[in-house]
Design a protein around this motif. Structure first.
Motif, PDB file in Angstrom:
ATOM      1  N   VAL A  52       5.311   5.058   2.544  1.00 33.97           N
ATOM      2  CA  VAL A  52       4.831   6.423   2.682  1.00 33.97           C
ATOM      3  C   VAL A  52       5.343   7.263   1.524  1.00 33.97           C
ATOM      4  O   VAL A  52       6.536   7.251   1.214  1.00 33.97           O
TER       5      VAL A  52
ATOM      6  N   ILE B 119      -1.922   7.674   9.232  1.00 33.13           N
ATOM      7  CA  ILE B 119      -1.589   6.462   9.992  1.00 33.13           C
ATOM      8  C   ILE B 119      -2.775   5.492  10.000  1.00 33.13           C
ATOM      9  O   ILE B 119      -2.597   4.273   9.914  1.00 33.13           O
TER      10      ILE B 119
ATOM     11  N   MET C 209       0.828  -1.194   0.000  1.00 31.26           N
ATOM     12  CA  MET C 209       0.000   0.000   0.000  1.00 31.26           C
ATOM     13  C   MET C 209       0.871   1.257   0.000  1.00 31.26           C
ATOM     14  O   MET C 209       1.912   1.307   0.662  1.00 31.26           O
TER      15      MET C 209
ATOM     16  N   GLY D 165      -5.176  -0.870   6.271  1.00 28.17           N
ATOM     17  CA  GLY D 165      -4.638  -1.693   5.196  1.00 28.17           C
ATOM     18  C   GLY D 165      -4.063  -3.000   5.709  1.00 28.17           C
ATOM     19  O   GLY D 165      -4.326  -4.072   5.166  1.00 28.17           O
ATOM     20  N   LEU D 166      -3.276  -2.917   6.760  1.00 28.69           N
ATOM     21  CA  LEU D 166      -2.679  -4.124   7.327  1.00 28.69           C
ATOM     22  C   LEU D 166      -3.751  -5.030   7.928  1.00 28.69           C
ATOM     23  O   LEU D 166      -3.638  -6.256   7.880  1.00 28.69           O
TER      24      LEU D 166
ATOM     25  N   ASP E  57       2.414  -4.934   3.156  1.00 26.10           N
ATOM     26  CA  ASP E  57       3.420  -3.920   3.464  1.00 26.10           C
ATOM     27  C   ASP E  57       2.841  -2.569   3.077  1.00 26.10           C
ATOM     28  O   ASP E  57       1.819  -2.486   2.394  1.00 26.10           O
ATOM     29  N   TYR E  58       3.474  -1.513   3.538  1.00 25.86           N
ATOM     30  CA  TYR E  58       3.055  -0.182   3.116  1.00 25.86           C
ATOM     31  C   TYR E  58       4.282   0.710   2.980  1.00 25.86           C
ATOM     32  O   TYR E  58       5.334   0.464   3.575  1.00 25.86           O
TER      33      TYR E  58
ATOM     34  N   ASP F 176      -4.872   4.852   7.689  1.00 27.03           N
ATOM     35  CA  ASP F 176      -4.928   4.084   6.456  1.00 27.03           C
ATOM     36  C   ASP F 176      -3.975   2.896   6.508  1.00 27.03           C
ATOM     37  O   ASP F 176      -4.279   1.811   6.006  1.00 27.03           O
ATOM     38  N   ARG F 177      -2.805   3.101   7.111  1.00 24.61           N
ATOM     39  CA  ARG F 177      -1.842   2.007   7.211  1.00 24.61           C
ATOM     40  C   ARG F 177      -2.396   0.899   8.112  1.00 24.61           C
ATOM     41  O   ARG F 177      -2.284  -0.289   7.791  1.00 24.61           O
TER      42      ARG F 177
ATOM     43  N   THR G 202       0.719   5.157   1.067  1.00 25.89           N
ATOM     44  CA  THR G 202      -0.087   6.046   1.904  1.00 25.89           C
ATOM     45  C   THR G 202       0.551   7.418   2.015  1.00 25.89           C
ATOM     46  O   THR G 202       1.761   7.572   1.811  1.00 25.89           O
TER      47      THR G 202
END
Length: 228
Positions: free
Chosen positions: A106, A90, A83, A96-97, A103-104, A92-93, A85
């Motif tokens: 920034v 924060i 992802m 998502g997880l 993984d994400y 959204d992370r 972001t």
């Protein structure tokens, strides 16, 4: 025959310049790449393309990245989702997880960091894809940085390895000297473009390609590898 183990990556972002930049970079790394400008198209492309990795922006109009990730994971697809972001999002992370993102990253981020994250996901979820790739008479082992031709390992310098890997993975396509310089020697190379000719000559010697049937020269255009 060409290996079936081509690594497929789907890029999803509503910013065209980001898609173009990432597509170019990942294709130069040898990945098979598709892109989608929004969530709805991403779901359609993913269904047909069956990517191993999806690089997915969260903030998009219409169907956002979180919904795309949820659908991909609910369908039971064997896919790694990275992802993208905004710096201060924060929540959204975490979301998502929670729904299955692997993984994400920034924004803004470097291409080198994204490549490292993709390779980490592949090692974790698709280790078999990172083995040998067979293309015609060539076998490329990226883990060992080794290329074999007709079953015999070639003694290559790091630059020769990068150049031959580029030519072989792009087989059938004509690569100009400027393209080769940009990819193999990087964009800030300040030397003469005849360095490409020097390395091509060395590769031909190591391949026993006296008649230039493997690495062909297309006068005024560049070089092309034809798989035998």
């Amino acid at each position: 025959m060409e290996s079936v183990h081509r690594i497929r990556i789907l890029l999803v972002d509503d910013e065209p310049h980001i898609l173009q930049f990432l597509e170019l970079g990942l294709r130069n790394e040898g990945f098979e790449v598709r892109s989608a400008p929004d969530g709805e198209q991403a779901v359609i492309v993913a269904s047909n393309f069956e990517p191993h990795v999806v690089v997915l922006d969260v903030m998009m109009p219409g169907m956002d990245g979180l919904e795309v990730c949820r659908r991909l994971k609910e369908e039971g697809k064997d896919v790694a989702v990275i992802m993208l972001t905004a710096k201060d999002e924060i929540d959204d992370r975490v979301k998502g997880l929670t729904i299955g993102a692997d993984d994400y990253m920034v924004k803004p981020f470097s291409f080198e960091e994204l490549l490292a994250r993709i390779q980490a996901r592949l090692r974790n979820q698709f280790p078999s894809l990172l083995g040998e790739i067979r293309l015609g008479s060539f076998t490329i082992d990226d883990r060992k940085k080794e290329i074999a031709y007709q079953g015999e390992a070639l003694e290559l310098s790091p630059t020769e390895y990068k150049l031959l890997k580029l030519l072989v993975t792009k087989h059938g396509s004509v690569l100009s000297k400027s393209n080769i310089l940009n990819i193999v020697w990087d964009y800030d190379f300040g030397g003469e473009d005849n360095i490409v000719e020097v390395y091509i000559r060395s590769l031909r010697e190591k391949l026993g390609d006296k008649e230039h049937r493997v690495i062909r020269t297309l006068r005024g255009a560049g070089y092309r590898v034809d798989l035998l």
